[in-house]
Design a protein around this motif. Sequence first.
Motif, PDB file in Angstrom:
ATOM      1  N   THR A  19       0.834  -1.195   0.000  1.00 59.27           N
ATOM      2  CA  THR A  19       0.000   0.000   0.000  1.00 59.27           C
ATOM      3  C   THR A  19       0.872   1.249   0.000  1.00 59.27           C
ATOM      4  O   THR A  19       2.090   1.184   0.154  1.00 59.27           O
ATOM      5  CB  THR A  19      -0.936   0.040   1.234  1.00 59.27           C
ATOM      6  OG1 THR A  19      -0.135   0.150   2.419  1.00 59.27           O
ATOM      7  CG2 THR A  19      -1.811  -1.195   1.321  1.00 59.27           C
ATOM      8  N   GLN A  94      -8.097   1.938  -5.503  1.00 60.60           N
ATOM      9  CA  GLN A  94      -8.549   2.811  -4.413  1.00 60.60           C
ATOM     10  C   GLN A  94     -10.041   2.644  -4.181  1.00 60.60           C
ATOM     11  O   GLN A  94     -10.804   2.519  -5.134  1.00 60.60           O
ATOM     12  CB  GLN A  94      -8.323   4.275  -4.777  1.00 60.60           C
ATOM     13  CG  GLN A  94      -6.905   4.676  -4.993  1.00 60.60           C
ATOM     14  CD  GLN A  94      -6.851   6.065  -5.603  1.00 60.60           C
ATOM     15  OE1 GLN A  94      -6.602   6.196  -6.788  1.00 60.60           O
ATOM     16  NE2 GLN A  94      -7.095   7.085  -4.796  1.00 60.60           N
ATOM     17  N   LYS A  95     -10.435   2.664  -2.928  1.00 58.50           N
ATOM     18  CA  LYS A  95     -11.854   2.732  -2.595  1.00 58.50           C
ATOM     19  C   LYS A  95     -12.312   4.157  -2.857  1.00 58.50           C
ATOM     20  O   LYS A  95     -11.583   5.105  -2.581  1.00 58.50           O
ATOM     21  CB  LYS A  95     -12.106   2.390  -1.128  1.00 58.50           C
ATOM     22  CG  LYS A  95     -11.995   0.930  -0.829  1.00 58.50           C
ATOM     23  CD  LYS A  95     -12.378   0.664   0.608  1.00 58.50           C
ATOM     24  CE  LYS A  95     -12.268  -0.808   0.922  1.00 58.50           C
ATOM     25  NZ  LYS A  95     -12.604  -1.092   2.318  1.00 58.50           N
ATOM     26  N   ASP A  97     -14.137   6.634  -1.413  1.00 59.13           N
ATOM     27  CA  ASP A  97     -14.744   7.077  -0.160  1.00 59.13           C
ATOM     28  C   ASP A  97     -14.134   8.421   0.223  1.00 59.13           C
ATOM     29  O   ASP A  97     -13.024   8.464   0.774  1.00 59.13           O
ATOM     30  CB  ASP A  97     -14.509   6.044   0.940  1.00 59.13           C
ATOM     31  CG  ASP A  97     -15.260   6.364   2.220  1.00 59.13           C
ATOM     32  OD1 ASP A  97     -15.818   7.486   2.344  1.00 59.13           O
ATOM     33  OD2 ASP A  97     -15.298   5.500   3.108  1.00 59.13           O
ATOM     34  N   ARG A  99     -14.675  10.306   2.574  1.00 61.41           N
ATOM     35  CA  ARG A  99     -14.543  10.526   4.022  1.00 61.41           C
ATOM     36  C   ARG A  99     -13.229   9.985   4.568  1.00 61.41           C
ATOM     37  O   ARG A  99     -12.888  10.237   5.718  1.00 61.41           O
ATOM     38  CB  ARG A  99     -15.702   9.866   4.764  1.00 61.41           C
ATOM     39  CG  ARG A  99     -17.077  10.433   4.371  1.00 61.41           C
ATOM     40  CD  ARG A  99     -18.155   9.572   4.921  1.00 61.41           C
ATOM     41  NE  ARG A  99     -17.946   8.236   4.335  1.00 61.41           N
ATOM     42  CZ  ARG A  99     -18.833   7.268   4.346  1.00 61.41           C
ATOM     43  NH1 ARG A  99     -19.969   7.434   4.924  1.00 61.41           N
ATOM     44  NH2 ARG A  99     -18.572   6.103   3.787  1.00 61.41           N
ATOM     45  N   ARG A 100     -12.508   9.223   3.772  1.00 63.55           N
ATOM     46  CA  ARG A 100     -11.250   8.622   4.232  1.00 63.55           C
ATOM     47  C   ARG A 100     -10.066   9.294   3.558  1.00 63.55           C
ATOM     48  O   ARG A 100     -10.167   9.742   2.423  1.00 63.55           O
ATOM     49  CB  ARG A 100     -11.229   7.143   3.898  1.00 63.55           C
ATOM     50  CG  ARG A 100     -12.260   6.378   4.674  1.00 63.55           C
ATOM     51  CD  ARG A 100     -12.171   4.922   4.327  1.00 63.55           C
ATOM     52  NE  ARG A 100     -13.084   4.187   5.192  1.00 63.55           N
ATOM     53  CZ  ARG A 100     -12.823   3.030   5.705  1.00 63.55           C
ATOM     54  NH1 ARG A 100     -11.683   2.442   5.459  1.00 63.55           N
ATOM     55  NH2 ARG A 100     -13.692   2.420   6.466  1.00 63.55           N
ATOM     56  N   PRO A 101      -8.924   9.326   4.228  1.00 66.28           N
ATOM     57  CA  PRO A 101      -7.735   9.897   3.581  1.00 66.28           C
ATOM     58  C   PRO A 101      -7.343   9.025   2.384  1.00 66.28           C
ATOM     59  O   PRO A 101      -7.564   7.815   2.393  1.00 66.28           O
ATOM     60  CB  PRO A 101      -6.669   9.855   4.675  1.00 66.28           C
ATOM     61  CG  PRO A 101      -7.192   8.956   5.721  1.00 66.28           C
ATOM     62  CD  PRO A 101      -8.680   8.866   5.575  1.00 66.28           C
ATOM     63  N   PRO A 102      -6.757   9.653   1.368  1.00 68.78           N
ATOM     64  CA  PRO A 102      -6.410   8.872   0.174  1.00 68.78           C
ATOM     65  C   PRO A 102      -5.308   7.856   0.475  1.00 68.78           C
ATOM     66  O   PRO A 102      -4.309   8.176   1.100  1.00 68.78           O
ATOM     67  CB  PRO A 102      -5.935   9.930  -0.817  1.00 68.78           C
ATOM     68  CG  PRO A 102      -5.543  11.096   0.008  1.00 68.78           C
ATOM     69  CD  PRO A 102      -6.371  11.048   1.260  1.00 68.78           C
ATOM     70  N   LYS A 103      -5.544   6.632   0.051  1.00 70.76           N
ATOM     71  CA  LYS A 103      -4.521   5.597   0.111  1.00 70.76           C
ATOM     72  C   LYS A 103      -4.846   4.596  -0.987  1.00 70.76           C
ATOM     73  O   LYS A 103      -5.958   4.554  -1.499  1.00 70.76           O
ATOM     74  CB  LYS A 103      -4.418   4.937   1.475  1.00 70.76           C
ATOM     75  CG  LYS A 103      -5.589   4.096   1.883  1.00 70.76           C
ATOM     76  CD  LYS A 103      -5.319   3.467   3.235  1.00 70.76           C
ATOM     77  CE  LYS A 103      -6.466   2.552   3.628  1.00 70.76           C
ATOM     78  NZ  LYS A 103      -6.210   1.875   4.872  1.00 70.76           N
TER      79      LYS A 103
END
Length: 188
Positions: A19, A94-95, A97, A99-103
């Motif tokens: 990741t 990538q998901k 979303d 609301r989540r930080p990019p990863k």
Amino acid sequence: MRRLLPALSALLLLGGCWTGLPWFAASESVTVIPDGSYRLAEPGAPPEGADVLHISRQKDRSLLIGGVDAPLRAIIVPLGGAAANANRYIVQLQKLDPRRPPKAMFLMLDNEQGRYRIAVLRCGSVAAAAAGRSGGSVARDPQSASTCIFGDRGTLVTTLRAAAEAEPALDLELVRVDGSDAERAIRR
């Protein structure tokens, strides 16, 4: 998708994964997998009964992967390096979303002979050491395998090329579904 997510989750738990931040831009993406419906199965296994994914190219050149609990965005870029890597690509997954930080999670795609086979990269000692040198880290969980978290794009690409030379296991395969199979899968 009921069977795919547990199977993919088990594979990731047992094998770990790679990741990092989403370093690749959609503008770098190349067309490798045509739009359509695909079954995600183990290579060589009969695709019947495997979960169906719907893949479509977006205006920004990324791929939208539907058929999962949450849609996924994929950017596919050439692996480059050795001539033997001509049919190999980096998949940045990538998901979607906000609301989540990019990863992102990174996989390797091999499309030799018109097949779409995917290697879920293990976080072994070489990859773990590279992740650490890159300013990243290794997340260890006693319940599962380690996850290599890379700190920079260059180290990720170099380590991926080395993994490709070592001929990683191709864990999954996307098998094109014809129209009638896709319609039946959608109705389920």
